[in-house]
Each structure stands twice: as C-alpha cells, then as structure tokens.
Design an enzyme around this catalytic site. Structure first.
Site, PDB file in Angstrom:
ATOM      1  N   HIS A  43      -1.193 -11.613   1.104  1.00 13.46           N
ATOM      2  CA  HIS A  43      -2.281 -11.224   0.289  1.00 13.46           C
ATOM      3  C   HIS A  43      -2.984 -10.715   1.629  1.00 13.46           C
ATOM      4  O   HIS A  43      -3.298 -12.141   2.617  1.00 13.46           O
ATOM      5  CB  HIS A  43      -2.109 -11.573  -0.276  1.00 13.46           C
ATOM      6  CG  HIS A  43      -1.179 -11.537  -1.470  1.00 13.46           C
ATOM      7  ND1 HIS A  43      -1.800 -11.709  -3.223  1.00 13.46           N
ATOM      8  CD2 HIS A  43      -0.425 -10.663  -1.491  1.00 13.46           C
ATOM      9  CE1 HIS A  43      -1.001 -11.417  -3.658  1.00 13.46           C
ATOM     10  NE2 HIS A  43      -0.260 -10.975  -3.108  1.00 13.46           N
ATOM     11  N   GLU A  98      -5.533 -12.663   1.709  1.00 13.33           N
ATOM     12  CA  GLU A  98      -6.352 -13.849   1.933  1.00 13.33           C
ATOM     13  C   GLU A  98      -5.394 -15.089   2.587  1.00 13.33           C
ATOM     14  O   GLU A  98      -6.068 -15.516   3.534  1.00 13.33           O
ATOM     15  CB  GLU A  98      -7.060 -14.649   0.623  1.00 13.33           C
ATOM     16  CG  GLU A  98      -7.537 -13.411   0.253  1.00 13.33           C
ATOM     17  CD  GLU A  98      -6.961 -13.012  -0.967  1.00 13.33           C
ATOM     18  OE1 GLU A  98      -6.049 -12.189  -0.756  1.00 13.33           O
ATOM     19  OE2 GLU A  98      -7.096 -12.934  -2.024  1.00 13.33           O
ATOM     20  N   CYS A 124      -5.441 -13.862  -6.870  1.00 18.96           N
ATOM     21  CA  CYS A 124      -4.590 -14.196  -7.521  1.00 18.96           C
ATOM     22  C   CYS A 124      -4.577 -16.061  -7.472  1.00 18.96           C
ATOM     23  O   CYS A 124      -4.832 -16.462  -6.917  1.00 18.96           O
ATOM     24  CB  CYS A 124      -3.501 -13.501  -6.989  1.00 18.96           C
ATOM     25  SG  CYS A 124      -2.482 -13.877  -5.580  1.00 18.96           S
ATOM     26  N   CYS A 176      -3.328 -17.041  -4.362  1.00 18.41           N
ATOM     27  CA  CYS A 176      -4.121 -16.611  -2.930  1.00 18.41           C
ATOM     28  C   CYS A 176      -4.675 -17.935  -3.342  1.00 18.41           C
ATOM     29  O   CYS A 176      -5.817 -18.825  -3.099  1.00 18.41           O
ATOM     30  CB  CYS A 176      -4.887 -15.522  -2.746  1.00 18.41           C
ATOM     31  SG  CYS A 176      -3.629 -14.651  -2.074  1.00 18.41           S
TER      32      CYS A 176
END
Length: 176
Positions: free
Chosen positions: A65, A67, A95, A98
C-alpha cells in the site's frame, strides 16, 4: 462533508494542502500503472523523506500500500524504523494494516484526504490510531483536499466498471 468521523484530533496546517497535492501526483502514478490510485509521503522537518503509491498488483505484494511503501522509504532514508516527528500524508484514510504500521513507526501526525467508509481505520470503520491500549497516539486530520482525492478514486473505479462492462458485452456478442 463527511458525517461519520468526529472532529479531527489535530488542526489542519497551512502546508497540508501543498503536501497533499504531492500525494495526489503519486496517486496518479499508481493509476497509470493500473493500481488503485492512492499516494503517500512522509515529511519530517519540512522535507519529504519517503514516498509511495499503491503497488500490490505489480509487486504481487498485499502489503504494498502507498502508506507502507512511504514508511519503508522514510525508514531507510533516516536509518531508523521509528519516524518520530514525522507527518504522513495519504490520499485515502488508512486501512487497519497501514494504521498499525503508522502507530508502530511512531509517526507524529497523519493527514489524509478521502474517507474510506468500507475499510478506514482512523475513524470511519475502526479507530486503530487512537486505541488507548496501544503505546503511541497519532494526531490526525482527515478531509484535506477531500473532493480531489475522492474524485480520483471514484473516477478510477467508474472506469474500471465501464471496462468490465465493455468486456462482458464483447463476450456476449462472441457467444451469439
């Protein structure tokens, strides 16, 4: 305006929009690669120390992801997994995965654009960032350039659905 989240824990800073615009550029890189358009960057002492954009498809990596990639890049650059005194900018509410990494990295501040009513772990669905049992609290502010961040995501998924519909229509024609 988002009606699910409580008032942000940290006020919007003047430079937040500047860094969020940079995160939007990173999100567009993800979009060009066929990934969900999310971009992130880590800023410390006014300097960008890490960047990332979604790459789970290309990298065959469910943890890739935006992040996570920005946090990894910043940790590598700074030579420390603890990113104290830093701010993470991301175009979409993080999410659970993260948000957990943000807490463990000791990020001081989180600024995000669009809310994620299906998987957001700051306040939309879960409240990982401020869980009192965790050893670190992250100040946060959501909704920075929200309209631009949300439209980029909506446009991506609208196009994806249209492409799927076109593929289905072509398949139906071939079967006739």
């Amino acid at each position: 305006m988002h009606d699910v989240a409580p008032a942000p824990a940290y006020p919007h800073a003047a430079h937040d929009e500047i860094f969020m615009r940079h995160a939007l550029l990173l999100a567009r890189r993800a979009q060009l690669a066929g990934e969900v358009p999310v971009g992130a960057l880590v800023v410390r002492e006014g300097r960008i120390v890490g960047e990332g954009w979604n790459r789970p498809i290309a990298g065959h990596d469910p943890s890739a992801h935006a992040e996570m990639l920005a946090l990894r890049a910043a940790a590598q650059k700074l030579g420390n997994y603890r990113l104290t005194g830093s701010t993470l900018y991301v175009t979409l509410e993080p999410c659970v995965m993260c948000a957990g990494a943000i807490v463990h990295a000791r990020v001081q501040r989180l600024v995000f654009g669009a809310w994620d009513p299906k998987a957001g772990a700051v306040s939309s669905v879960y409240d990982v960032i401020a869980t009192p049992k965790l050893n670190h609290r992250v100040d946060w502010h959501g909704g920075v350039l929200e309209a631009s961040c949300a439209e980029l995501l909506r446009g991506f998924f609208r196009e994806r659905r249209a492409a799927q519909s076109r593929r289905s229509a072509k398949a139906d024609v071939r079967q006739d």
